[in-house]
Design a protein around this motif. Structure first.
Motif, PDB file in Angstrom:
ATOM      1  N   ASP A   1      52.164  46.459  45.071  1.00  0.00           N
ATOM      2  CA  ASP A   1      51.670  47.604  44.293  1.00  0.00           C
ATOM      3  C   ASP A   1      51.196  47.168  42.914  1.00  0.00           C
ATOM      4  OD1 ASP A   1      52.257  49.336  46.367  1.00  0.00           O
ATOM      5  OD2 ASP A   1      54.147  50.015  45.487  1.00  0.00           O
TER       6      ASP A   1
ATOM      7  N   GLU B   1      47.432  47.281  41.523  1.00  0.00           N
ATOM      8  CA  GLU B   1      47.172  48.114  40.351  1.00  0.00           C
ATOM      9  C   GLU B   1      46.400  47.339  39.285  1.00  0.00           C
ATOM     10  OE1 GLU B   1      49.769  50.164  36.811  1.00  0.00           O
ATOM     11  OE2 GLU B   1      50.569  50.275  38.855  1.00  0.00           O
ATOM     12  N   HIS B   2      46.751  46.065  39.113  1.00  0.00           N
ATOM     13  CA  HIS B   2      46.111  45.262  38.077  1.00  0.00           C
ATOM     14  C   HIS B   2      44.804  44.603  38.535  1.00  0.00           C
ATOM     15  CE1 HIS B   2      50.063  45.720  36.202  1.00  0.00           C
ATOM     16  NE2 HIS B   2      49.396  45.556  35.072  1.00  0.00           N
TER      17      HIS B   2
ATOM     18  N   GLU C   1      42.986  51.068  49.034  1.00  0.00           N
ATOM     19  CA  GLU C   1      42.189  50.466  47.959  1.00  0.00           C
ATOM     20  C   GLU C   1      40.757  50.184  48.418  1.00  0.00           C
ATOM     21  OE1 GLU C   1      42.022  50.200  44.321  1.00  0.00           O
ATOM     22  OE2 GLU C   1      44.093  50.257  45.013  1.00  0.00           O
TER      23      GLU C   1
END
Length: 147
Positions: A21, A25-26, A73
């Protein structure tokens, strides 16, 4: 460095969900990037499942989490072939089951069930009927792919 690829390459036992995760996210754009071999992170997540002879069970308990996360994603990844194979075809030929990720791949790209695997010339339901390693074919997976 492709951090998402590295995290997924660790496998389900080596990459906790929180780490995946955090990396997604990054570095969300990396879900769409291919490595030097032309593989997306999704392709890496669909490698062969391992069978534990001692525990008599599959050894990829978080495989669905990785597949779902990567498809959230980059949903189009389900339509990107690697070595001529769609991710759904890779999944069934590597022993993944309906409730452990194949269902997500189907929802992302249902057209893959109509395509014969270029490596085996089998439709996905036929590929799912072939046992992988010590495991038996999943009747549930075969049934859902036939519907």
């Amino acid at each position: 460095r492709l951090l998402v690829h590295a995290a997924v390459s660790l496998g389900s036992r080596g990459c906790p969900e929180k780490v995946l995760d955090m990396v997604l996210e990054h570095c969300p754009e990396q879900a769409q990037q291919m490595d030097q071999f032309g593989r997306l992170p999704l392709h890496l997540a669909l490698r062969e499942t391992k069978w534990s002879v001692q525990l008599r069970r599959r050894y990829k308990p978080r495989e669905q989490y990785a597949i779902v996360s990567l498809l959230q994603e980059y949903p189009e990844a389900a339509q990107v072939r690697y070595n001529g194979r769609y991710p759904l075809q890779m999944a069934v030929s590597n022993g993944h089951t309906w409730h452990n990720g194949v269902d997500c791949l189907f929802r992302a790209f249902p057209g893959a069930i109509l395509e014969a695997d270029r490596a085996t010339n089998l439709l996905p339901f036929q590929g799912a009927a072939i046992p992988v390693g010590e495991s038996q074919a999943s009747l549930d997976t075969i049934y859902h792919l036939l519907l």
